[in-house]
Motif scaffolding. Sequence first.
Motif, PDB file in Angstrom:
ATOM      1  N   GLY A   1       0.816  -1.218   0.000  1.00 48.36           N
ATOM      2  CA  GLY A   1       0.000   0.000   0.000  1.00 48.36           C
ATOM      3  C   GLY A   1       0.842   1.256   0.000  1.00 48.36           C
ATOM      4  O   GLY A   1       0.587   2.187  -0.769  1.00 48.36           O
ATOM      5  N   HIS A   2       1.864   1.286   0.840  1.00 45.30           N
ATOM      6  CA  HIS A   2       2.752   2.449   0.863  1.00 45.30           C
ATOM      7  C   HIS A   2       3.538   2.569  -0.440  1.00 45.30           C
ATOM      8  O   HIS A   2       3.731   3.667  -0.961  1.00 45.30           O
ATOM      9  CB  HIS A   2       3.728   2.363   2.046  1.00 45.30           C
ATOM     10  CG  HIS A   2       3.124   2.803   3.331  1.00 45.30           C
ATOM     11  ND1 HIS A   2       3.156   2.030   4.458  1.00 45.30           N
ATOM     12  CD2 HIS A   2       2.465   3.933   3.669  1.00 45.30           C
ATOM     13  CE1 HIS A   2       2.553   2.669   5.437  1.00 45.30           C
ATOM     14  NE2 HIS A   2       2.112   3.815   4.988  1.00 45.30           N
TER      15      HIS A   2
ATOM     16  N   VAL B   1       2.625   1.607  -3.481  1.00 45.80           N
ATOM     17  CA  VAL B   1       1.739   2.132  -4.527  1.00 45.80           C
ATOM     18  C   VAL B   1       1.477   3.621  -4.298  1.00 45.80           C
ATOM     19  O   VAL B   1       1.544   4.425  -5.230  1.00 45.80           O
ATOM     20  CB  VAL B   1       0.423   1.327  -4.595  1.00 45.80           C
ATOM     21  CG1 VAL B   1      -0.581   1.990  -5.534  1.00 45.80           C
ATOM     22  CG2 VAL B   1       0.705  -0.103  -5.035  1.00 45.80           C
ATOM     23  N   ASN B   2       1.209   3.980  -3.059  1.00 44.71           N
ATOM     24  CA  ASN B   2       0.924   5.378  -2.731  1.00 44.71           C
ATOM     25  C   ASN B   2       2.118   6.294  -3.000  1.00 44.71           C
ATOM     26  O   ASN B   2       1.958   7.382  -3.562  1.00 44.71           O
ATOM     27  CB  ASN B   2       0.503   5.479  -1.262  1.00 44.71           C
ATOM     28  CG  ASN B   2       0.100   6.878  -0.870  1.00 44.71           C
ATOM     29  OD1 ASN B   2      -0.825   7.446  -1.418  1.00 44.71           O
ATOM     30  ND2 ASN B   2       0.827   7.443   0.079  1.00 44.71           N
ATOM     31  N   GLU B   3       3.296   5.856  -2.610  1.00 45.37           N
ATOM     32  CA  GLU B   3       4.469   6.718  -2.672  1.00 45.37           C
ATOM     33  C   GLU B   3       5.236   6.651  -3.991  1.00 45.37           C
ATOM     34  O   GLU B   3       5.854   7.631  -4.409  1.00 45.37           O
ATOM     35  CB  GLU B   3       5.415   6.378  -1.522  1.00 45.37           C
ATOM     36  CG  GLU B   3       4.785   6.668  -0.168  1.00 45.37           C
ATOM     37  CD  GLU B   3       5.516   6.011   0.991  1.00 45.37           C
ATOM     38  OE1 GLU B   3       6.613   5.448   0.781  1.00 45.37           O
ATOM     39  OE2 GLU B   3       4.968   6.046   2.110  1.00 45.37           O
TER      40      GLU B   3
ATOM     41  N   GLN C   1       1.329   6.165  -7.453  1.00 49.99           N
ATOM     42  CA  GLN C   1       0.268   7.162  -7.569  1.00 49.99           C
ATOM     43  C   GLN C   1       0.766   8.595  -7.682  1.00 49.99           C
ATOM     44  O   GLN C   1       0.020   9.463  -8.102  1.00 49.99           O
ATOM     45  CB  GLN C   1      -0.704   7.036  -6.395  1.00 49.99           C
ATOM     46  CG  GLN C   1      -1.500   5.754  -6.437  1.00 49.99           C
ATOM     47  CD  GLN C   1      -2.417   5.583  -5.239  1.00 49.99           C
ATOM     48  OE1 GLN C   1      -2.227   6.217  -4.206  1.00 49.99           O
ATOM     49  NE2 GLN C   1      -3.387   4.711  -5.375  1.00 49.99           N
ATOM     50  N   LYS C   2       2.012   8.832  -7.354  1.00 53.63           N
ATOM     51  CA  LYS C   2       2.562  10.186  -7.451  1.00 53.63           C
ATOM     52  C   LYS C   2       3.082  10.522  -8.845  1.00 53.63           C
ATOM     53  O   LYS C   2       3.490  11.652  -9.106  1.00 53.63           O
ATOM     54  CB  LYS C   2       3.649  10.383  -6.404  1.00 53.63           C
ATOM     55  CG  LYS C   2       3.077  10.416  -5.000  1.00 53.63           C
ATOM     56  CD  LYS C   2       4.101  10.773  -3.969  1.00 53.63           C
ATOM     57  CE  LYS C   2       3.422  10.832  -2.601  1.00 53.63           C
ATOM     58  NZ  LYS C   2       4.337  11.200  -1.539  1.00 53.63           N
TER      59      LYS C   2
ATOM     60  N   ASP D   1      -6.285   7.168 -11.604  1.00 54.85           N
ATOM     61  CA  ASP D   1      -6.829   6.167 -10.694  1.00 54.85           C
ATOM     62  C   ASP D   1      -5.991   4.896 -10.796  1.00 54.85           C
ATOM     63  O   ASP D   1      -5.355   4.649 -11.829  1.00 54.85           O
ATOM     64  CB  ASP D   1      -8.280   5.858 -11.076  1.00 54.85           C
ATOM     65  CG  ASP D   1      -9.030   5.045 -10.039  1.00 54.85           C
ATOM     66  OD1 ASP D   1      -8.581   4.992  -8.874  1.00 54.85           O
ATOM     67  OD2 ASP D   1     -10.069   4.452 -10.383  1.00 54.85           O
ATOM     68  N   THR D   2      -5.968   4.111  -9.725  1.00 52.48           N
ATOM     69  CA  THR D   2      -5.258   2.830  -9.748  1.00 52.48           C
ATOM     70  C   THR D   2      -6.117   1.746  -9.104  1.00 52.48           C
ATOM     71  O   THR D   2      -7.008   2.040  -8.301  1.00 52.48           O
ATOM     72  CB  THR D   2      -3.913   2.897  -8.987  1.00 52.48           C
ATOM     73  OG1 THR D   2      -4.162   3.189  -7.613  1.00 52.48           O
ATOM     74  CG2 THR D   2      -2.973   3.923  -9.585  1.00 52.48           C
TER      75      THR D   2
ATOM     76  N   THR E   1      -5.079  -2.056  -7.428  1.00 55.72           N
ATOM     77  CA  THR E   1      -3.996  -2.986  -7.116  1.00 55.72           C
ATOM     78  C   THR E   1      -4.533  -4.398  -7.038  1.00 55.72           C
ATOM     79  O   THR E   1      -5.556  -4.660  -6.414  1.00 55.72           O
ATOM     80  CB  THR E   1      -3.333  -2.607  -5.777  1.00 55.72           C
ATOM     81  OG1 THR E   1      -2.863  -1.256  -5.875  1.00 55.72           O
ATOM     82  CG2 THR E   1      -2.167  -3.522  -5.456  1.00 55.72           C
TER      83      THR E   1
END
Length: 78
Positions: free
Chosen positions: A53-54, A56-58, A61-62, A68-69, A71
Amino acid sequence: MIAFFVQIKCQLGKSYEVAGELADAEIASEIYSTAGDYDLLVKFYVPADTDVGHFVNEKVQKVPGIQDTRTIITFKAF
């Protein structure tokens, strides 16, 4: 290593830019253009102790141009 996929919906006209940015960052194993609700399907491998999760977020997604994504966590290869 943990393998997982991320489906990426890009802003209109940004699919190639997003794919190029991911390729340049050298964080993706494979990057595919797709048809349907999402524009790209990207395969990632991360160490087993990585928080997906981190990651993908960091890391994903940046990237500019991503709208949109989705996973997809995988469990076993056959």
